[in-house]
Structure formats: structure tokens, C-alpha cells
Design a protein around this motif. Sequence first.
Motif, PDB file in Angstrom:
ATOM      1  N   VAL A 172      38.678  42.806  46.430  1.00  0.00           N
ATOM      2  CA  VAL A 172      40.217  42.814  46.273  1.00  0.00           C
ATOM      3  C   VAL A 172      40.883  41.614  46.297  1.00  0.00           C
ATOM      4  N   THR A 173      41.266  41.038  45.279  1.00  0.00           N
ATOM      5  CA  THR A 173      41.879  39.614  45.322  1.00  0.00           C
ATOM      6  C   THR A 173      43.394  39.525  45.197  1.00  0.00           C
ATOM      7  N   ALA A 174      44.251  40.737  44.864  1.00  0.00           N
ATOM      8  CA  ALA A 174      45.610  40.794  45.113  1.00  0.00           C
ATOM      9  C   ALA A 174      46.080  42.357  45.050  1.00  0.00           C
ATOM     10  N   ILE A 175      47.066  42.491  45.469  1.00  0.00           N
ATOM     11  CA  ILE A 175      47.830  43.755  45.401  1.00  0.00           C
ATOM     12  C   ILE A 175      49.155  43.484  45.493  1.00  0.00           C
ATOM     13  N   ARG A 176      49.984  44.174  44.755  1.00  0.00           N
ATOM     14  CA  ARG A 176      51.107  44.203  44.544  1.00  0.00           C
ATOM     15  C   ARG A 176      51.920  45.676  44.081  1.00  0.00           C
ATOM     16  N   LEU A 177      53.132  45.606  44.629  1.00  0.00           N
ATOM     17  CA  LEU A 177      54.060  46.751  44.387  1.00  0.00           C
ATOM     18  C   LEU A 177      54.286  46.837  43.053  1.00  0.00           C
ATOM     19  N   CYS A 178      54.364  47.865  42.193  1.00  0.00           N
ATOM     20  CA  CYS A 178      54.764  47.909  40.847  1.00  0.00           C
ATOM     21  C   CYS A 178      55.273  49.237  40.414  1.00  0.00           C
ATOM     22  N   ARG A 179      56.011  49.292  39.142  1.00  0.00           N
ATOM     23  CA  ARG A 179      56.680  50.502  39.005  1.00  0.00           C
ATOM     24  C   ARG A 179      55.770  51.146  37.743  1.00  0.00           C
ATOM     25  N   GLY A 180      55.140  52.243  37.956  1.00  0.00           N
ATOM     26  CA  GLY A 180      54.215  53.121  37.171  1.00  0.00           C
ATOM     27  C   GLY A 180      55.009  53.430  35.730  1.00  0.00           C
ATOM     28  N   GLY A 181      54.111  54.121  34.899  1.00  0.00           N
ATOM     29  CA  GLY A 181      54.736  54.630  33.708  1.00  0.00           C
ATOM     30  C   GLY A 181      55.838  55.877  33.860  1.00  0.00           C
ATOM     31  N   ASP A 182      55.658  56.311  34.969  1.00  0.00           N
ATOM     32  CA  ASP A 182      56.219  57.435  35.304  1.00  0.00           C
ATOM     33  C   ASP A 182      57.748  57.177  36.069  1.00  0.00           C
ATOM     34  N   GLY A 183      57.796  55.811  36.333  1.00  0.00           N
ATOM     35  CA  GLY A 183      58.839  55.337  37.115  1.00  0.00           C
ATOM     36  C   GLY A 183      58.821  55.262  38.575  1.00  0.00           C
ATOM     37  N   TRP A 184      57.627  55.784  39.340  1.00  0.00           N
ATOM     38  CA  TRP A 184      57.756  55.604  40.685  1.00  0.00           C
ATOM     39  C   TRP A 184      57.027  54.442  40.985  1.00  0.00           C
ATOM     40  N   LEU A 185      57.310  53.960  42.120  1.00  0.00           N
ATOM     41  CA  LEU A 185      56.550  52.807  42.639  1.00  0.00           C
ATOM     42  C   LEU A 185      55.226  53.041  43.192  1.00  0.00           C
ATOM     43  N   GLY A 186      54.320  52.255  42.738  1.00  0.00           N
ATOM     44  CA  GLY A 186      52.868  52.102  43.320  1.00  0.00           C
ATOM     45  C   GLY A 186      52.364  51.174  43.413  1.00  0.00           C
ATOM     46  N   TRP A 187      51.252  50.982  43.752  1.00  0.00           N
ATOM     47  CA  TRP A 187      50.178  49.931  44.134  1.00  0.00           C
ATOM     48  C   TRP A 187      49.431  49.491  42.855  1.00  0.00           C
ATOM     49  N   GLU A 188      49.522  48.257  42.575  1.00  0.00           N
ATOM     50  CA  GLU A 188      48.507  47.516  41.428  1.00  0.00           C
ATOM     51  C   GLU A 188      47.590  46.765  42.227  1.00  0.00           C
ATOM     52  N   ARG A 189      46.221  47.039  42.272  1.00  0.00           N
ATOM     53  CA  ARG A 189      45.132  46.139  42.767  1.00  0.00           C
ATOM     54  C   ARG A 189      44.345  45.424  41.696  1.00  0.00           C
ATOM     55  N   THR A 190      44.018  44.063  42.137  1.00  0.00           N
ATOM     56  CA  THR A 190      43.314  43.372  41.255  1.00  0.00           C
ATOM     57  C   THR A 190      41.872  43.205  42.205  1.00  0.00           C
ATOM     58  N   PHE A 191      40.643  43.381  41.261  1.00  0.00           N
ATOM     59  CA  PHE A 191      39.450  43.370  42.032  1.00  0.00           C
ATOM     60  C   PHE A 191      38.674  42.350  41.127  1.00  0.00           C
ATOM     61  N   ARG A 192      37.631  41.738  41.967  1.00  0.00           N
ATOM     62  CA  ARG A 192      36.867  40.600  41.250  1.00  0.00           C
ATOM     63  C   ARG A 192      35.514  41.195  41.582  1.00  0.00           C
ATOM     64  N   PHE A 193      34.510  40.992  40.576  1.00  0.00           N
ATOM     65  CA  PHE A 193      33.177  41.340  40.581  1.00  0.00           C
ATOM     66  C   PHE A 193      32.276  40.171  39.825  1.00  0.00           C
ATOM     67  N   ASP A 194      30.821  40.035  40.303  1.00  0.00           N
ATOM     68  CA  ASP A 194      30.139  39.175  39.686  1.00  0.00           C
ATOM     69  C   ASP A 194      29.204  39.705  39.071  1.00  0.00           C
TER      70      ASP A 194
END
Length: 108
Positions: free
Chosen positions: A50-72
Motif C-alpha cells: 500500500v502506497t497511499a490511503i485516503r478518504l473518498c466518497r463512493g458512487g453511492d454517496g457514502w464515505l469510504g477508503w481509497e487505497r493505492t497499491f504498488r507491485f513489481d
Amino acid sequence: MPTLVILMILAGAAFGFWSAGRAAAERAEVVGRNACEAAGVQWLDQTVHVTAIRLCRGGDGWLGWERTFRFDYSRDGEDRHVGRLVLRGDRLVNFIGPVSRLETPPPT
């Protein structure tokens, strides 16, 4: 007594956050592994980070987490490339990584 209740609520929230993070990491591993397999490249280290995590609003309008992952991954076993994917909850919203090699047409 109220302090104990507050501590239990905080512990439950921390466990829920950790559990959702593990589920997202497992989903990211599956997506990364499948993308590498489809592209015919080698998935390196057998893991995502995991390289980043942030709070975001989903398509349904509820708050949720957006996580960015890295792989090689590697195309020939000697090089190393970085792929990235973004999950909003368990839904893939962005992917940068290996694509299957298309044969180039012969020169005319």
C-alpha cells in the motif's frame, strides 16, 4: 466505566479498519497476479504494498477508503517494472501495469 466503553469502541473501529485493509490487500494481490498472468509477465515478490490511503466518497454517496497499491513485475526476468492499482472499497478504479504484447504487423 465510560472510559472502558470508549476504549472498546476505539478498539472495534481499529480492528474494522485493519480488517478492511487486509481484505483490500488480498483483492489487490489477486488483481495484480491475474493481470501479470494475462500479460504473460512474471509477478515479482508475490505481494503488493500500500502506497497511499485516503478518504473518498463512493458512487453511492457514502464515505469510504481509497487505497493505492504498488507491485513489481518483469517481462524477461532481468528487468523490473512497477505497476499500480487503486481500489475504492473492493472495486478496482484505476490500473497501471503490464499489458499483453501485441504482435506488430510486418513492415510494408
